[in-house]
Each structure stands twice: as C-alpha cells, then as structure tokens.
Design an enzyme around this catalytic site. Structure first.
Site, PDB file in Angstrom:
ATOM      1  N   SER A 296       8.115 -40.846   5.284  1.00 40.75           N
ATOM      2  CA  SER A 296       7.901 -40.176   6.581  1.00 40.75           C
ATOM      3  C   SER A 296       6.917 -39.028   6.455  1.00 40.75           C
ATOM      4  CB  SER A 296       9.209 -39.601   7.132  1.00 40.75           C
ATOM      5  OG  SER A 296      10.161 -40.595   7.238  1.00 40.75           O
TER       6      SER A 296
ATOM      7  N   GLU B 241       0.833  -1.210   0.000  1.00 41.17           N
ATOM      8  CA  GLU B 241       0.000   0.000   0.000  1.00 41.17           C
ATOM      9  C   GLU B 241       0.868   1.261   0.000  1.00 41.17           C
ATOM     10  OE1 GLU B 241       0.024  -2.598   1.976  1.00 41.17           O
ATOM     11  OE2 GLU B 241      -1.861  -2.896   3.034  1.00 41.17           O
TER      12      GLU B 241
ATOM     13  N   ASP C 231      23.204 -39.094  -4.983  1.00 46.08           N
ATOM     14  CA  ASP C 231      23.237 -38.174  -6.136  1.00 46.08           C
ATOM     15  C   ASP C 231      24.227 -37.026  -5.986  1.00 46.08           C
ATOM     16  OD1 ASP C 231      21.069 -39.734  -6.753  1.00 46.08           O
ATOM     17  OD2 ASP C 231      19.556 -38.165  -6.483  1.00 46.08           O
TER      18      ASP C 231
ATOM     19  N   ARG D 269      12.258 -24.336  -6.848  1.00 49.91           N
ATOM     20  CA  ARG D 269      13.337 -24.077  -5.888  1.00 49.91           C
ATOM     21  C   ARG D 269      13.513 -22.575  -5.671  1.00 49.91           C
ATOM     22  NH1 ARG D 269      18.239 -28.150  -7.742  1.00 49.91           N
ATOM     23  NH2 ARG D 269      17.282 -30.104  -7.034  1.00 49.91           N
TER      24      ARG D 269
ATOM     25  N   THR E 188      19.897 -39.412  -0.204  1.00 41.96           N
ATOM     26  CA  THR E 188      19.880 -38.726  -1.501  1.00 41.96           C
ATOM     27  C   THR E 188      21.188 -37.975  -1.728  1.00 41.96           C
ATOM     28  OG1 THR E 188      17.485 -38.557  -1.471  1.00 41.96           O
ATOM     29  CG2 THR E 188      18.638 -36.959  -2.838  1.00 41.96           C
TER      30      THR E 188
ATOM     31  N   GLY F 228      14.799 -38.779  -0.335  1.00 40.08           N
ATOM     32  CA  GLY F 228      14.397 -39.897  -1.171  1.00 40.08           C
ATOM     33  C   GLY F 228      13.258 -40.706  -0.548  1.00 40.08           C
TER      34      GLY F 228
HETATM   35  C1  AOF Z   1       0.097  -5.390   4.296  1.00 36.24           C
HETATM   36  N1  AOF Z   1       0.776  -5.131   3.154  1.00 36.24           N
HETATM   37  O1  AOF Z   1       2.493  -5.443   1.782  1.00 36.24           O
HETATM   38  C2  AOF Z   1       2.389  -6.722   3.735  1.00 36.24           C
HETATM   39  C3  AOF Z   1       1.646  -6.993   4.910  1.00 36.24           C
HETATM   40  O2  AOF Z   1       7.370  -7.188   9.588  1.00 36.24           O
HETATM   41  P1  AOF Z   1       6.501  -6.294   8.778  1.00 36.24           P
HETATM   42  O3  AOF Z   1       6.345  -4.932   9.325  1.00 36.24           O
HETATM   43  O4  AOF Z   1       6.852  -6.288   7.303  1.00 36.24           O
HETATM   44  O5  AOF Z   1       5.028  -6.918   8.885  1.00 36.24           O
HETATM   45  C4  AOF Z   1       4.783  -8.159   8.364  1.00 36.24           C
HETATM   46  C5  AOF Z   1       3.327  -8.491   8.592  1.00 36.24           C
HETATM   47  O6  AOF Z   1       2.524  -7.474   7.983  1.00 36.24           O
HETATM   48  C6  AOF Z   1       2.923  -9.787   7.923  1.00 36.24           C
HETATM   49  O7  AOF Z   1       2.993 -10.873   8.817  1.00 36.24           O
HETATM   50  C7  AOF Z   1       1.496  -9.504   7.510  1.00 36.24           C
HETATM   51  O8  AOF Z   1       0.618  -9.662   8.605  1.00 36.24           O
HETATM   52  C8  AOF Z   1       1.570  -8.050   7.141  1.00 36.24           C
HETATM   53  N2  AOF Z   1       2.085  -7.923   5.775  1.00 36.24           N
HETATM   54  N3  AOF Z   1       0.516  -6.337   5.136  1.00 36.24           N
HETATM   55  O9  AOF Z   1      -0.923  -4.767   4.527  1.00 36.24           O
HETATM   56  C9  AOF Z   1       1.902  -5.730   2.841  1.00 36.24           C
HETATM   57  N4  AOF Z   1       3.542  -7.346   3.450  1.00 36.24           N
HETATM   58 ZN    ZN Z   2       1.230  -2.885   6.031  1.00 33.62          ZN
END
Ligand code: AOF
Ligand code: ZN
Length: 364
Positions: free
Chosen positions: A303, A51, A199, A183, A195, A297
């Site tokens: 598990s 935001e 590998d 990944r 594994t 693997g």
């Molecule tokens: C939002 N908009 O773009 C995000 C949100 O450690 P902080 O301050 O970055 O907060 C992380 C928390 O904020 C995350 O666990 C989630 O609840 C919210 N993330 N919220 O409105 C964002 N990245």
């Molecule tokens: Zn936020």
C-alpha cells in the site's frame, strides 16, 4: 571556517533527536576570534530554543561574536518568545544560518528582522546537509504529512516470514539493533494487523537506549482483540489503533474496551476494510506524528509503495534462503516494478550490516 562551525551545530542538534519532534533539530554555537565560546541545542519539544541555550552560556560582550545556527532563528511567539528578539537585544552583530525555516510562521521573517536591526546575516552554509538533518521536520511542516521510512527485512529470496507462522529471525543482531535505534528516533512505528497476529511484536526499543515511539496499528477490519502485546504498552506510550468506520460501528463494545485500556482509536473511511492511507497519514500528522517507521507486513508495504508515501527505503537482505514463505509484497508484480523504478531514479547505496546487506535510499 563557516562549515566547521556549522558542522558543530549539526552535532549539537543531533543530541535532541527523538526528544524535540515534531520540532526541528537545532544547534547553535557562538564564536569569538575563531574560537567557540558557547554552545546550545534544542533539548525537548516545547522547551527553550537552541539560540537561547547558547546565549545563556555566555555573559560577555557580543559585538565581535558570530552566532552559528543550523536553522533560521524564529520570529514568532510560539511556546517560547521569538529568538530574533533575544539576538537583537543581546547585540549580536553577525549570524550564520544553514537554511531558512520552512515553518510558514517564520520563513524569511526571522532573517528580515535580523537584517532590519543591522545584523549581518549569511544564509545557506551547508544547506543541503541541514535539510537532510531536518528531513522529518521539513516534510511534516511543509506537507502536513509524516516522513516515512519503509523498512523491509527479507531473506535473499524475498520472504519476510514463514507461512506456518513459526518465528525465526531473518536478519543479524546488528541489523535488529539498528532498527531499534531507528525506533528510538522516529515518532511512530507502524504495522498492519496481520503482523500483530503473526509475530505479536511489542514494537518497543530494547536493543538500544532511547525512548519508545508511538505505535500505530492498521486494522481496517477490526480483527485484533486488545490482548496482543503491543496494546499493553498503551500505559506508557501512545498507541493508535486505526479501524474503518464500518468495523467500528459493528463492534461498539470492543471499541469501548480498547479505549478503557488507553488505546487511541481512529476510525477512518475505508472500502472493504482497506483503510485509506492518505487519511491515516493526515490523522497521524495532525496528532504531531512527524515521522513514521513502517515495519510491515506485505499488505502495508504494498500500500505504501503503490500510493507513493515512501520518503526513504531500507531493505535488509539476509543470506538466508527460505524457498517459500510470506512474500515481501502482497501485490508482488506491481510493487516490485515500482520499487525498481524508485531505486533507479533515486540515490541508493549498499553496505554491510552484520551478515546482511543493507540497501538504503531516499526517494526523489
Ligand atoms: C529556532 N531554534 O531551537 C527551534 C526553532 O513551539 P515553539 O515555540 O517551540 O516553536 C516551534 C517552531 O519554532 C518550529 O516549528 C520552528 O519553526 C521553530 N523552531 N527555531 O530558531 C530552535 N526549535
Ligand atoms: Zn526560536
């Protein structure tokens, strides 16, 4: 209209994949008279929220604008100040949200704060899609456990390798490239010591462009030496080596050596060298690993299935037949029966991946 702009938020949010976790993927768009006038997304962990990026891109009056965002704006002081304060202060009048934030620090409070300030808030636009987009975040924040994708690459007759240890690719280049993409998106790749011995994989991203995930190696009996290829990468990414407490005590100098090359040792309870998967997953979750790609693997696959820690399953089935080899599961009867149950009770689909068939499904 709502859905169209929300989909745009999803697309923006996607750009943060691989870089914001364990935070959520968030995108925001600002709309005036049916036209998008500003966009923003959460770019990296610890950085500014979606935001904020969006509102920074628009300096005009906001009294007729609608802000779309795929997650409830945060109301807490985290690494950044609350987004709700900014929205209120900038005079936003209308906010459309896809889903509530499952983070207990926020959940519902963000919406309440906005409404108290007289802002019109709509919640639940494309909620199902939004929850799917942020399935890693939702699982991790609500359960303190990482989201797990179990990936099996097998021959048509169910083998994942040759018994004599000779290496040959089972799946097509397209399938292998897809795995490298995964990944680059998951927080960690996890394999068992068997594994690594068979590998000697690097577990890095080479067939795709993106960052390397953390590597997790389960070695209850502490059999590995530290000279296997994966450990050399501890210089540039996190490598977690999980052993049983017993085995760790028996090899103090080896433990010292692993630490000296930058490997993170995790000593856990375990019986007969079999690690308790639950403790492994909790330990990783506490280290900010919110999603794991499990690559093998047979013991590891069995598990995870037996203990029901699988959220999503991908089976690449190649047309190649080995006749004999290493079976995909160490506990074949039980694992195959449980797998069948999972497939029948969840939504599964099949598609082509190069010359392979890829079966995927989310486990209910
Ligand atoms: C939002 N908009 O773009 C995000 C949100 O450690 P902080 O301050 O970055 O907060 C992380 C928390 O904020 C995350 O666990 C989630 O609840 C919210 N993330 N919220 O409105 C964002 N990245
Ligand atoms: Zn936020």
């Amino acid at each position: 209209m709502h859905e169209q702009f929300m989909r745009e938020c999803f697309q923006l949010a996607e750009k943060g994949r691989g870089y914001v976790s364990p935070n959520p993927l968030v995108g925001a768009v600002l709309v005036e008279e049916g036209r998008c006038v500003a966009r923003g997304f959460h770019k990296r962990f610890g950085g500014v929220h979606a935001e904020v990026h969006c509102l920074r891109n628009y300096t005009g009056d906001l009294s007729n604008a609608v802000l779309y965002v795929n997650l409830e704006p945060c109301s807490h002081h985290g690494k950044t100040p609350p987004c709700t304060d900014l929205l209120i202060q900038r005079g936003v009048r209308k906010v459309v949200i896809a889903m509530k934030d499952p983070n207990p620090l926020v959940t519902g409070k963000g919406i309440t704060q906005l409404r108290r300030a007289g802002i019109h808030v709509t919640v639940g636009v494309l909620e199902k899609e939004a929850r799917h987009l942020n399935r890693f975040f939702v699982k991790h924040i609500a359960n303190s456990l990482p989201y797990v994708l179990l990936k099996i690459a097998q021959t048509a007759d169910g083998f994942i390798g040759r018994k004599n240890g000779s290496l040959e690719y089972i799946t097509s280049p397209e399938s292998r490239r897809l795995v490298h993409k995964w990944r680059s998106e998951y927080d960690a790749v996890l394999v068992g010591a068997g594994t690594i011995q068979a590998d000697n994989p690097r577990l890095t991203v080479r067939l795709w462009t993106g960052r390397d995930p953390a590597a997790v190696i389960l070695d209850g009996k502490f059999r590995l030496t530290g000279r296997e290829r994966v450990f050399a990468s501890a210089r540039h990414r996190r490598v977690y080596f999980c052993v049983s407490k017993q085995a760790m005590k028996a090899r103090p100098s080896m433990a010292k050596y692993f630490k000296s090359i930058g490997v993170n040792l995790i000593a856990l309870a375990g019986r007969n060298g079999d690690l308790n998967l639950k403790s492994v997953l909790y330990e990783l979750s506490a280290r900010q690993i919110g999603s794991i790609l499990v690559e093998g693997g047979s013991n590891v696959f069995s598990s995870f299935i037996r203990q029901r820690y699988v959220d999503e399953l991908s089976v690449f089935c190649s047309p190649v037949v080995f006749g004999n080899g290493i079976p995909r599961f160490s506990e074949a009867d039980r694992s195959n029966a449980m797998l069948r149950e999972m497939i029948l009770s969840s939504g599964f689909s099949a598609r082509k991946s190069g010359t392979d068939i890829l079966f995927t499904g989310t486990i209910a």
